[in-house]
Write an enzyme that holds these catalytic residues in place. Structure first.
Site, PDB file in Angstrom:
ATOM      1  N   TYR A 172     -48.409 114.445-109.372  1.00 15.58           N
ATOM      2  CA  TYR A 172     -48.974 114.360-108.025  1.00 15.58           C
ATOM      3  C   TYR A 172     -49.881 115.549-107.746  1.00 15.58           C
ATOM      4  O   TYR A 172     -49.579 116.687-108.123  1.00 15.58           O
ATOM      5  CB  TYR A 172     -47.864 114.294-106.970  1.00 15.58           C
ATOM      6  CG  TYR A 172     -47.115 112.983-106.933  1.00 15.58           C
ATOM      7  CD1 TYR A 172     -47.503 111.894-107.705  1.00 15.58           C
ATOM      8  CD2 TYR A 172     -45.998 112.829-106.116  1.00 15.58           C
ATOM      9  CE1 TYR A 172     -46.801 110.706-107.667  1.00 15.58           C
ATOM     10  CE2 TYR A 172     -45.297 111.638-106.063  1.00 15.58           C
ATOM     11  CZ  TYR A 172     -45.697 110.578-106.849  1.00 15.58           C
ATOM     12  OH  TYR A 172     -44.994 109.397-106.803  1.00 15.58           O
TER      13      TYR A 172
ATOM     14  N   LEU B  96     -45.097  99.721 -97.228  1.00  8.77           N
ATOM     15  CA  LEU B  96     -46.056  99.059 -96.340  1.00  8.77           C
ATOM     16  C   LEU B  96     -47.200  98.431 -97.127  1.00  8.77           C
ATOM     17  O   LEU B  96     -48.229  98.078 -96.545  1.00  8.77           O
ATOM     18  CB  LEU B  96     -46.616 100.055 -95.315  1.00  8.77           C
ATOM     19  CG  LEU B  96     -45.599 100.768 -94.421  1.00  8.77           C
ATOM     20  CD1 LEU B  96     -46.308 101.572 -93.340  1.00  8.77           C
ATOM     21  CD2 LEU B  96     -44.614  99.789 -93.805  1.00  8.77           C
TER      22      LEU B  96
ATOM     23  N   GLY C 111     -48.879  97.665 -92.139  1.00 13.86           N
ATOM     24  CA  GLY C 111     -48.799  98.688 -91.097  1.00 13.86           C
ATOM     25  C   GLY C 111     -49.624  98.396 -89.858  1.00 13.86           C
ATOM     26  O   GLY C 111     -49.953  99.310 -89.108  1.00 13.86           O
TER      27      GLY C 111
END
Length: 323
Positions: A53, A213, A219
Site C-alpha cells: 500500500y 461498497l 454508496g
C-alpha cells in the site's frame, strides 16, 4: 461499537475493520492519523494494511504512516489489532514477491520496521502463491509464531479449495492455520457465496469483505450525481451503466428505509453469518463517520429479502448450478 471473535479464535475485534489503502496516495499523513485516532475513539480496534500500500514499489508508504502514528504512543499500538499482508512485488529481483520462506522472512522484518512494532497480530497472504508448496509456507509461518513476531495467519483472495488445502496441510502439521480470509464481497459481487463462504464457515475462518461498497457503486452514486452534477470515475461509470436499474432500485429502497445506501450495504454484510468485519477504507473523516453508523443498523428479514430481489445471490455449490 460491537465486537466479535475473529473466526474460531478468542481474539476480539470490532465489527468494522479500518482499511488503510488510501493512506498516502489519497489521504495525507496528518489526515490519516486523525482518522485512526477517531476510529480508536469510536471503538474500532481492528486496522488492516499491506506492504504494497502506497503503491510505490518497495516503499511501504502506508505502513510507514501507521508506524509513525504508533510512535506517538498513548496506547495506540496496544489498543490496535494490527493486520498487514505480503505477496505483492516489493522490488524487481527474484524472491521480492510471493510466499517463499525467504520472501516471508524478509517481508515480515521489513513490515515490522516500517510499522515500528515488534509483532503483527494478523499476518495475511495477499494472494495464493501457486509456486510455493504449503509445507514451505506453514514452516515459515510457524517460525514467526514461535518467535512472537506473528500471532495469527490469514489469507486474502483465496478460492474455497485453497482454504481447504491450506487448512488440511496445517492440520497435518498440528498448526492453527488460517483464521481469516479477505474476499471481494458485497451486494453486487456475491460469487464467494458459491464456495469460499461455505469453506470459511466449515473451517472457522472469519471472512473480512473488502470493497464492501463495490468501489463506491453502492454508496449512493446516482444521488451524488444528481446533487453535484459530477459523474463518477470511468471504472464506476462503466459498472453503473451495466447495473443502472439495480442501483436505482437499491437507492430508492435505502431511502424508504431512511438510511444512506452505504450504511445499508455494510449492514447487509454484517448480517451474513460468515462475516467477521467488513473492511471500510475511508479517504476522509466524514466517510469513516458514515461507515460507523452501519453498526447500529439491523435489517429485518423483509429488508433482507428485498435486497436479495434487487441483487440475487448464490446458494452454496453445487446446488446453485446442479440438481
Amino acid at each position: 461499537m460491537e465486537y466479535t471473535h475473529l473466526g474460531r479464535t478468542g481474539l476480539s475485534v470490532s465489527r468494522l475493520c479500518l482499511g488503510t489503502m488510501n493512506f498516502g496516495p489519497q489521504t495525507s499523513e496528518a489526515d490519516a492519523h486523525l482518522i485512526m485516532d477517531t476510529a480508536l475513539e469510536q471503538g474500532v480496534n481492528f486496522f488492516d494494511t499491506a506492504n504494497v500500500y502506497g503503491w510505490v514499489q518497495g516503499e511501504g508508504i502506508t505502513e510507514k504512516i501507521i508506524g509513525n502514528w504508533f510512535a506517538q504512543g498513548g496506547g495506540r499500538r496496544e489498543k490496535t489489532v494490527l493486520a498487514t499482508k505480503l505477496y505483492g512485488a516489493m522490488g524487481d529481483w527474484p524472491n521480492q514477491r510471493g510466499l517463499s520462506a525467504l520472501a516471508i522472512r524478509r517481508e515480515v522484518e521489513a513490515s515490522l520496521r516500517r510499522l515500528q512494532t515488534d509483532h503483527i497480530d494478523l499476518y495475511q497472504m495477499h494472494h495464493i502463491d501457486r509456486d510455493t508448496p504449503w509445507d514451505e509456507v506453514w514452516q515459515a509461518m510457524e517460525q514467526l509464531v514461535a518467535q512472537g513476531k506473528v500471532l495469527y495467519v490469514g489469507s486474502s483472495n483465496f478460492g474455497g479449495w485453497h482454504l481447504a488445502q491450506a487448512q488440511e496441510t496445517a492440520r497435518a502439521r498440528h498448526f492453527l492455520g488460517l483464521v481469516s480470509e479477505q474476499s471481494y464481497y458485497n451486494l453486487l459481487r456475491r460469487t464467494v457465496e458459491l464456495e469460499v463462504l461455505p469453506a470459511a464457515e466449515h473451517y472457522g475462518i472469519g471472512v473480512l469483505p473488502w470493497s464492501p461498497l463495490c468501489g463506491g457503486l453502492l454508496g449512493g452514486v446516482l444521488r451524488k450525481e444528481r446533487e453535484t452534477g459530477r459523474r463518477a470515475g470511468e471504472r464506476v461509470s462503466a459498472d453503473l451503466e451495466k447495473h443502472h436499474e439495480q442501483i436505482a432500485a437499491y437507492e430508492e429502497f435505502a431511502a424508504e428505509l431512511g438510511h444512506e445506501p452505504g450504511e445499508v450495504a455494510l449492514a447487509w454484510l454484517l448480517s451474513r453469518s460468515a462475516v467477521t468485519a467488513p473492511i471500510v477504507g475511508p479517504r476522509t473523516l466524514q466517510q469513516l463517520e458514515s461507515a460507523l453508523a452501519a453498526v447500529e443498523l439491523t435489517l429485518d428479514q423483509k429488508a433482507l429479502d428485498r435486497l436479495d430481489e434487487i441483487f440475487p445471490g448464490h446458494r452454496p455449490a453445487p446446488e446453485d448450478y446442479a440438481w
